[in-house]
Design a protein around this motif. Structure first.
Motif, PDB file in Angstrom:
ATOM      1  N   ASP A  86       0.809  -1.223   0.000  1.00 11.86           N
ATOM      2  CA  ASP A  86       0.000   0.000   0.000  1.00 11.86           C
ATOM      3  C   ASP A  86       0.841   1.271   0.000  1.00 11.86           C
ATOM      4  O   ASP A  86       0.318   2.379   0.110  1.00 11.86           O
ATOM      5  N   SER A 140       2.494 -10.135  11.448  1.00  9.95           N
ATOM      6  CA  SER A 140       2.600 -10.823  10.157  1.00  9.95           C
ATOM      7  C   SER A 140       2.256 -12.301  10.271  1.00  9.95           C
ATOM      8  O   SER A 140       1.747 -12.890   9.316  1.00  9.95           O
ATOM      9  N   TYR A 195      -1.831 -12.041  11.471  1.00 10.35           N
ATOM     10  CA  TYR A 195      -2.679 -11.356  10.493  1.00 10.35           C
ATOM     11  C   TYR A 195      -1.855 -11.033   9.243  1.00 10.35           C
ATOM     12  O   TYR A 195      -1.546  -9.863   8.981  1.00 10.35           O
ATOM     13  N   PRO A 196      -1.466 -12.028   8.486  1.00 13.67           N
ATOM     14  CA  PRO A 196      -0.538 -11.807   7.366  1.00 13.67           C
ATOM     15  C   PRO A 196      -1.057 -10.863   6.282  1.00 13.67           C
ATOM     16  O   PRO A 196      -0.258 -10.266   5.564  1.00 13.67           O
ATOM     17  N   GLY A 197      -2.323 -10.682   6.174  1.00 16.08           N
ATOM     18  CA  GLY A 197      -2.867  -9.788   5.160  1.00 16.08           C
ATOM     19  C   GLY A 197      -2.907  -8.329   5.581  1.00 16.08           C
ATOM     20  O   GLY A 197      -3.211  -7.459   4.772  1.00 16.08           O
ATOM     21  N   ALA A 198      -2.583  -8.039   6.838  1.00 15.91           N
ATOM     22  CA  ALA A 198      -2.661  -6.667   7.334  1.00 15.91           C
ATOM     23  C   ALA A 198      -1.619  -5.757   6.695  1.00 15.91           C
ATOM     24  O   ALA A 198      -1.906  -4.605   6.386  1.00 15.91           O
ATOM     25  N   LYS A 199      -0.401  -6.262   6.529  1.00 15.46           N
ATOM     26  CA  LYS A 199       0.689  -5.481   5.932  1.00 15.46           C
ATOM     27  C   LYS A 199       1.466  -6.411   5.010  1.00 15.46           C
ATOM     28  O   LYS A 199       2.321  -7.162   5.455  1.00 15.46           O
ATOM     29  N   VAL A 200       1.166  -6.343   3.735  1.00 16.24           N
ATOM     30  CA  VAL A 200       1.774  -7.222   2.745  1.00 16.24           C
ATOM     31  C   VAL A 200       2.963  -6.511   2.103  1.00 16.24           C
ATOM     32  O   VAL A 200       2.856  -5.372   1.672  1.00 16.24           O
ATOM     33  N   ALA A 250       2.160 -11.420  -3.197  1.00 17.91           N
ATOM     34  CA  ALA A 250       0.713 -11.600  -3.078  1.00 17.91           C
ATOM     35  C   ALA A 250       0.379 -12.013  -1.644  1.00 17.91           C
ATOM     36  O   ALA A 250       1.178 -12.671  -0.988  1.00 17.91           O
ATOM     37  N   PRO A 251      -0.795 -11.650  -1.167  1.00 15.38           N
ATOM     38  CA  PRO A 251      -1.209 -12.009   0.191  1.00 15.38           C
ATOM     39  C   PRO A 251      -1.687 -13.465   0.257  1.00 15.38           C
ATOM     40  O   PRO A 251      -2.873 -13.747   0.344  1.00 15.38           O
ATOM     41  N   ARG A 252      -0.735 -14.391   0.225  1.00 12.53           N
ATOM     42  CA  ARG A 252      -1.070 -15.821   0.196  1.00 12.53           C
ATOM     43  C   ARG A 252      -0.876 -16.533   1.528  1.00 12.53           C
ATOM     44  O   ARG A 252      -1.298 -17.668   1.683  1.00 12.53           O
ATOM     45  N   SER A 262      -3.167 -17.417   8.100  1.00  9.70           N
ATOM     46  CA  SER A 262      -3.028 -16.900   9.459  1.00  9.70           C
ATOM     47  C   SER A 262      -2.641 -18.031  10.414  1.00  9.70           C
ATOM     48  O   SER A 262      -3.137 -19.148  10.309  1.00  9.70           O
TER      49      SER A 262
END
Length: 98
Positions: free
Chosen positions: A44, A58, A61-66, A71-73, A76
């Motif tokens: 972002d 990370s 919540y691995p998708g919080a800050k990619v 890719a957000p793969r 959690s």
């Protein structure tokens, strides 16, 4: 020692399938030289300092800050690690940045 236990969890949890420890590219960012890095760029456009809190977030919540370029793969791991396990993994990551 905690770092050795952390390396065991790195392998047992399957982190090594996507994250290298030698700087080579993979599905996820390498862990070599990661801990303590200032200005890690996120998808972002924001930047973060890679510290204990960032590592924990990370993992849970691995998708919080990619990280930019990835890719957000990652799934959690929230609720799957005890505090001592988190600390061991963090200690292992610290050894990869020395």
């Amino acid at each position: 020692p905690p770092a050795e236990v952390g390396e065991i969890f790195y392998k047992r949890l399957g982190c090594n399938q996507c994250h290298s420890t030698d700087g080579t590219g993979n599905t996820g960012p390498t862990f070599k030289g990661l801990y303590g890095k200032v200005g890690e760029e996120m998808a972002d456009g924001t930047t973060v300092k890679v510290d204990d809190d960032y590592i924990r977030q990370s993992i849970e919540y691995p998708g919080a800050k990619v990280v930019k370029g990835f890719a957000p793969r990652m799934p959690s791991f929230k609720g799957k690690l005890k505090e001592a396990q988190f600390q061991a993994v963090i200690e292992y990551l610290k050894t990869l940045s020395q």
